[in-house]
Design an enzyme around this catalytic site. Structure first.
Site, mmCIF file in Angstrom:
data_model
loop_
_atom_site.group_PDB
_atom_site.id
_atom_site.type_symbol
_atom_site.label_atom_id
_atom_site.label_comp_id
_atom_site.label_asym_id
_atom_site.label_seq_id
_atom_site.Cartn_x
_atom_site.Cartn_y
_atom_site.Cartn_z
ATOM 1 N N TYR A 108 -1.083 4.686 1.240
ATOM 2 C CA TYR A 108 -2.263 5.082 0.607
ATOM 3 C C TYR A 108 -2.330 6.389 0.030
ATOM 4 O O TYR A 108 -3.279 7.051 -0.633
ATOM 5 C CB TYR A 108 -3.611 4.900 1.228
ATOM 6 C CG TYR A 108 -3.937 3.419 0.981
ATOM 7 C CD1 TYR A 108 -3.242 2.581 0.588
ATOM 8 C CD2 TYR A 108 -5.249 3.185 1.342
ATOM 9 C CE1 TYR A 108 -3.675 0.930 0.544
ATOM 10 C CE2 TYR A 108 -5.796 1.853 1.441
ATOM 11 C CZ TYR A 108 -4.851 0.780 1.008
ATOM 12 O OH TYR A 108 -5.329 -0.514 0.886
ATOM 13 N N TRP A 111 -3.943 5.862 5.494
ATOM 14 C CA TRP A 111 -3.942 4.589 5.895
ATOM 15 C C TRP A 111 -3.135 4.098 6.860
ATOM 16 O O TRP A 111 -3.472 3.214 7.414
ATOM 17 C CB TRP A 111 -4.017 3.863 4.473
ATOM 18 C CG TRP A 111 -4.308 2.206 4.695
ATOM 19 C CD1 TRP A 111 -5.425 1.735 4.890
ATOM 20 C CD2 TRP A 111 -3.287 1.279 5.046
ATOM 21 N NE1 TRP A 111 -5.231 0.267 5.119
ATOM 22 C CE2 TRP A 111 -3.892 0.172 4.999
ATOM 23 C CE3 TRP A 111 -1.737 1.456 4.794
ATOM 24 C CZ2 TRP A 111 -3.270 -0.974 4.927
ATOM 25 C CZ3 TRP A 111 -1.218 0.248 4.959
ATOM 26 C CH2 TRP A 111 -1.834 -1.050 5.084
ATOM 27 N N CYS A 128 0.974 -1.219 -0.014
ATOM 28 C CA CYS A 128 -0.093 0.004 0.032
ATOM 29 C C CYS A 128 0.766 1.119 0.063
ATOM 30 O O CYS A 128 0.491 2.170 0.941
ATOM 31 C CB CYS A 128 -0.946 0.013 1.165
ATOM 32 S SG CYS A 128 -2.284 -1.382 0.869
ATOM 33 N N HIS A 141 -3.462 0.107 -6.697
ATOM 34 C CA HIS A 141 -4.466 0.713 -6.029
ATOM 35 C C HIS A 141 -5.288 1.631 -7.182
ATOM 36 O O HIS A 141 -5.403 2.762 -6.574
ATOM 37 C CB HIS A 141 -4.408 1.373 -4.601
ATOM 38 C CG HIS A 141 -3.911 0.313 -3.521
ATOM 39 N ND1 HIS A 141 -2.926 -0.068 -3.498
ATOM 40 C CD2 HIS A 141 -4.361 -0.032 -2.488
ATOM 41 C CE1 HIS A 141 -2.715 -0.966 -2.327
ATOM 42 N NE2 HIS A 141 -3.908 -0.859 -1.853
ATOM 43 N N TYR A 157 -9.893 -4.961 -5.776
ATOM 44 C CA TYR A 157 -8.992 -4.231 -4.888
ATOM 45 C C TYR A 157 -7.720 -5.027 -5.048
ATOM 46 O O TYR A 157 -7.562 -6.215 -4.851
ATOM 47 C CB TYR A 157 -9.679 -4.436 -3.491
ATOM 48 C CG TYR A 157 -8.900 -3.748 -2.274
ATOM 49 C CD1 TYR A 157 -8.679 -2.502 -2.325
ATOM 50 C CD2 TYR A 157 -8.641 -4.613 -0.964
ATOM 51 C CE1 TYR A 157 -8.017 -1.753 -1.241
ATOM 52 C CE2 TYR A 157 -8.094 -3.891 -0.130
ATOM 53 C CZ TYR A 157 -7.851 -2.472 -0.195
ATOM 54 O OH TYR A 157 -7.221 -1.855 0.941
ATOM 55 N N HIS A 158 -6.636 -4.165 -5.043
ATOM 56 C CA HIS A 158 -5.251 -4.766 -5.008
ATOM 57 C C HIS A 158 -4.956 -5.135 -6.340
ATOM 58 O O HIS A 158 -3.663 -5.609 -6.608
ATOM 59 C CB HIS A 158 -4.957 -5.531 -3.920
ATOM 60 C CG HIS A 158 -4.782 -4.847 -2.633
ATOM 61 N ND1 HIS A 158 -4.770 -5.415 -1.424
ATOM 62 C CD2 HIS A 158 -4.638 -3.682 -2.471
ATOM 63 C CE1 HIS A 158 -4.904 -4.589 -0.540
ATOM 64 N NE2 HIS A 158 -4.809 -3.480 -1.100
HETATM 65 CU CU LIG Z 1 -4.288 -1.675 -0.051
#
Ligand SMILES: [Cu+2]
Ligand SMILES: *[C@@H]1O[C@H](CO)[C@@H](O)[C@H](O)[C@H]1NC(C)=O
Ligand SMILES: *[C@@H]1O[C@H](CO)[C@@H](O)[C@H](O)[C@H]1NC(C)=O
Ligand SMILES: *[C@@H]1O[C@H](CO)[C@@H](O)[C@H](O)[C@H]1NC(C)=O
Ligand SMILES: *[C@@H]1O[C@H](CO)[C@@H](O)[C@H](O)[C@H]1NC(C)=O
Length: 633
Positions: A267, A285, A223, A574, A485-486
């Site tokens: 993030y 995050w 992230c 992301h 997601y990801h």
């Molecule tokens: Cu993430």
């Protein structure tokens, strides 16, 4: 809700059958092809224990063109019998077998995919050589599936699924080799640690994937923010280890410790600037919440400095989860004179100036669009300041995504850009990826209708292609594995698009899934109408390969060229890829198949660093790209 994709359901209904070497009564082989994820095949453990290896042969009843195999481990929360190292063999007659895959499944209960080149076969044999956790000599399976190879090429075609040893959430294309370096977290399939990052590198030339655990930078790069600097190095910041900077240098294949940031972040987004520095903002995050104002990195001096005049407050969304989510994943674009244009995901847009201690100026609203967290923004025509935006959702999660599309046209820094609302996508998408192709069209893939991290519920498996000339979308063939997601997507040097990853939930709870694999999309421009490979124009000479902005490059092609484009090497995590951008180039002089190209003179348009140079013929078929380095002076 549990979700799994079979291109072919190898169910008993169709006459498909399975033969296994061993089974426990009540856990017969047929349970692995019944399309019921509650039931599962398990090899015998009582009264006697069957030894490894174990095998299952699926008879498809007739020969078909296959390109993949899928495996869903047992779904009852237990792991006994999870298949580890496996081989897949194919046969037309069940006597002569061809090995098509030899790899290892990760020891979790997520659906698994492995692919192979298109092969005609009736019988598929999976052999389990190990149990994934070495807990015992069993094998088990909730479901096995087989993928039928696509045949139509009219709207492009997906290749086989490529098995990866890690569940990656970030990736970068290397300017020197075209390899794709992907990375996960401190574990191969889970995030939330510290001190190391599992990476895996895909080499398109060989098709091989090599795994590497990066420990020397003491940085779990999960992230992160990421930007490719003026020398083609990926500058990876924050994430699980929130203050750290790690730099990947392709020229030495090394991971280097960079300066720690002034503010810890996860993030955040970052972008390379016209003066070669890198700007970052946001990122609550991890590393504490709130106050994640702008700072700037000078790669030459390896130093981060705060920009007190670049507050994050004007770019916050109104996410119901609060600041933890409100400053995530900024849509940042380095622009003229060291400026940064922030196009989203907040409905408010902003300019950030980076000279001195920096400054911020409102750039108005993105039309009537709302906050669009985990949507996409692509600068597909940098010379004209054109940014395409699509999808996203008002909150990070637990809300429906939009299908909204906007076109932003930038002028000079600190002026309010033009915003047009365009025809929406065919699908609502959050967590999708968007990749600009050499011809300026934008490929949008993956994502889900209802935004929820780690689940594949409401997945959109159908990509679409936006054409800037008509400002409309074409629906494309479906891919095999959900990409939410990801997940990531990146343009490759050969004009195909690499997609993959998603998940990182470890022993994912019911309904969640890891995707340790990739799949490559070949756009329609790579095919003739009869499905054969299109003949590509070739760039036989490009000189010089390093040019300052405003410089001229002489290109010799092997055939007549209709247009050229430069696309900056991308980095993706992301839904954010602030590195990719496209410049359409028109030759200034032409002699036969020799062309002179002029690099835009503004380094805010032609950002410093490495770019892919494509030549397209009159049929729109792109060459393989040659790599060009653009310098500031
Ligand atoms: Cu993430
Ligand atoms: C398999 O099961 C799913 C979920 O129960 C269902 O939607 C699907 O139609 C089934 N497929 C076949 C071929 O029976
Ligand atoms: C799946 O199998 C379970 C266990 O045998 C059974 O209770 C359930 O009804 C089955 N589901 C379907 C859709 O057939
Ligand atoms: C599969 O790979 C393993 C590990 O690399 C190797 O030991 C084995 O011989 C391979 N099996 C086949 C059938 O090629
Ligand atoms: C980056 O640092 C170098 C070395 O200290 C310096 O020469 C250069 O001017 C700096 N770049 C910018 C844009 O400030």
């Amino acid at each position: 809700m549990w979700y799994f994709v079979f291109l072919t359901i190898v169910g008993l209904v169709s006459g498909v059958s399975i033969t296994v070497d061993s089974f426990q009564v009540g856990n017969e082989g047929a349970n692995a092809i019944d399309n019921n994820t509650t039931t599962f095949w398990h090899t015998e453990y009582s009264p006697s224990l069957a030894a490894l290896p174990h095998s299952a042969v699926i008879d498809l009843t007739h020969s078909q063109l296959l390109n993949g195999f899928s495996y869903l481990p047992r779904q009852d929360g237990k792991k006994n019998g999870n298949i580890g190292q496996y081989t897949i063999e194919l046969s037309l007659d069940s006597s002569t077998w061809a090995l098509v895959a030899n790899d290892t499944f990760i020891d979790d209960d997520s659906p698994k995919q492995t692919g192979f080149a298109n092969t005609q076969a009736r019988y598929v044999r999976v052999t389990a050589h190990t149990e994934a956790g070495n807990r015992g000599s069993w094998s088990s399976a909730a479901e096995f599936g087989v993928n039928i190879a696509p045949t139509s090429t009219v709207n492009g075609q997906w290749g086989p699924v490529i098995a990866f040893p890690i569940v990656f959430a970030a990736a970068v294309v290397l300017h020197d080799t075209g390899k794709i370096v992907t990375f996960a977290s401190y574990k191969i399939n889970a995030f939330g640690g510290s001190g190391n990052t599992y990476t895996a590198t895909y080499d398109p030339a060989t098709g091989l994937v090599t795994e590497r655990n990066v420990v020397n930078t003491d940085h779990d790069m999960f992230c992160p923010g990421m930007s490719i600097d003026a020398n083609g190095r990926a500058v990876v910041t924050g994430g699980d280890d929130a203050s750290k900077t790690t730099i990947y240098d392709p020229s030495s294949d090394s991971w280097i410790i960079g300066a720690t940031m002034q503010i810890s972040r996860g993030y955040q987004a970052s972008t390379t600037l016209s003066d070669a520095r890198i700007f970052t903002i946001g990122g609550s995050w991890s590393g504490g919440r709130g106050g994640k104002n702008g700072e700037i990195y000078n790669a030459t001096s390896n130093a981060w400095s705060l920009l007190s005049g670049c507050p994050v407050a004007p770019m916050l969304t109104a996410d119901s989860a609060g600041i933890f989510r409100q400053d995530n994943h900024g849509w940042l674009f380095g622009w003229k004179s060291g400026s940064v244009f922030q196009a989203g995901p907040s409905k408010a847009m902003n300019w950030y100036e980076t000279s001195g201690s920096g400054s911020q100026t409102s750039a108005g609203l993105r039309g009537s669009d709302g906050d669009s967290m985990n949507g996409n923004a692509v600068m597909y025509d940098a010379v004209n300041g054109k940014i395409f935006t699509a999808g996203g959702a008002v909150d990070y999660q637990d809300v429906d995504a939009t299908s909204n599309v906007h076109l932003i046209t930038l002028g000079t820094p600190n002026t309010t850009p033009t915003v047009q609302t365009l025809t929406s996508m065919n699908y609502q998408r959050a967590f999708a990826n968007a990749v600009v192709l050499p011809n300026g069209k934008i490929f949008i893939t993956g994502g889900q209708v209802h935004a929820v991290p780690f689940t594949d519920a409401t997945s959109i498996l159908t990509p679409e292609l936006w054409d800037p000339a008509t400002q409309t979308f074409t629906v494309l063939p479906a891919h095999t594995v959900p990409r939410n997601y990801h997940s990531i997507a990146l343009l490759m040097l050969d004009g195909r698009v690499f997609t993959g990853g998603g998940g990182l939930c470890g022993d994912c709870p019911t309904g969640e899934a890891n995707h340790a694999d990739a799949q490559i999309y070949s756009p329609a421009y790579l095919f003739n109408s009869d499905g054969t490979a299109a003949t590509r124009p070739a760039l036989t000479s490009v000189s010089p390969t390093t040019s300052a902005v405003g410089g001229k490059i002489t290109v010799v092609a092997d055939s007549s060229i209709s247009s050229f484009s430069l696309i900056r090497f991308g980095s993706a995590t992301h839904t954010v890829d602030t590195d990719q951008r496209r410049i359409a180039l028109t030759p200034t002089t032409t002699s036969g198949t020799t062309y002179t190209l002029t690099i835009p003179s503004d380094s805010g348009v032609a950002l410093p660093g490495y770019w892919m140079l494509f030549a397209l013929n009159s049929a729109g078929v792109p060459s393989l790209a040659k790599t060009i380095k653009i310098t500031i002076s």
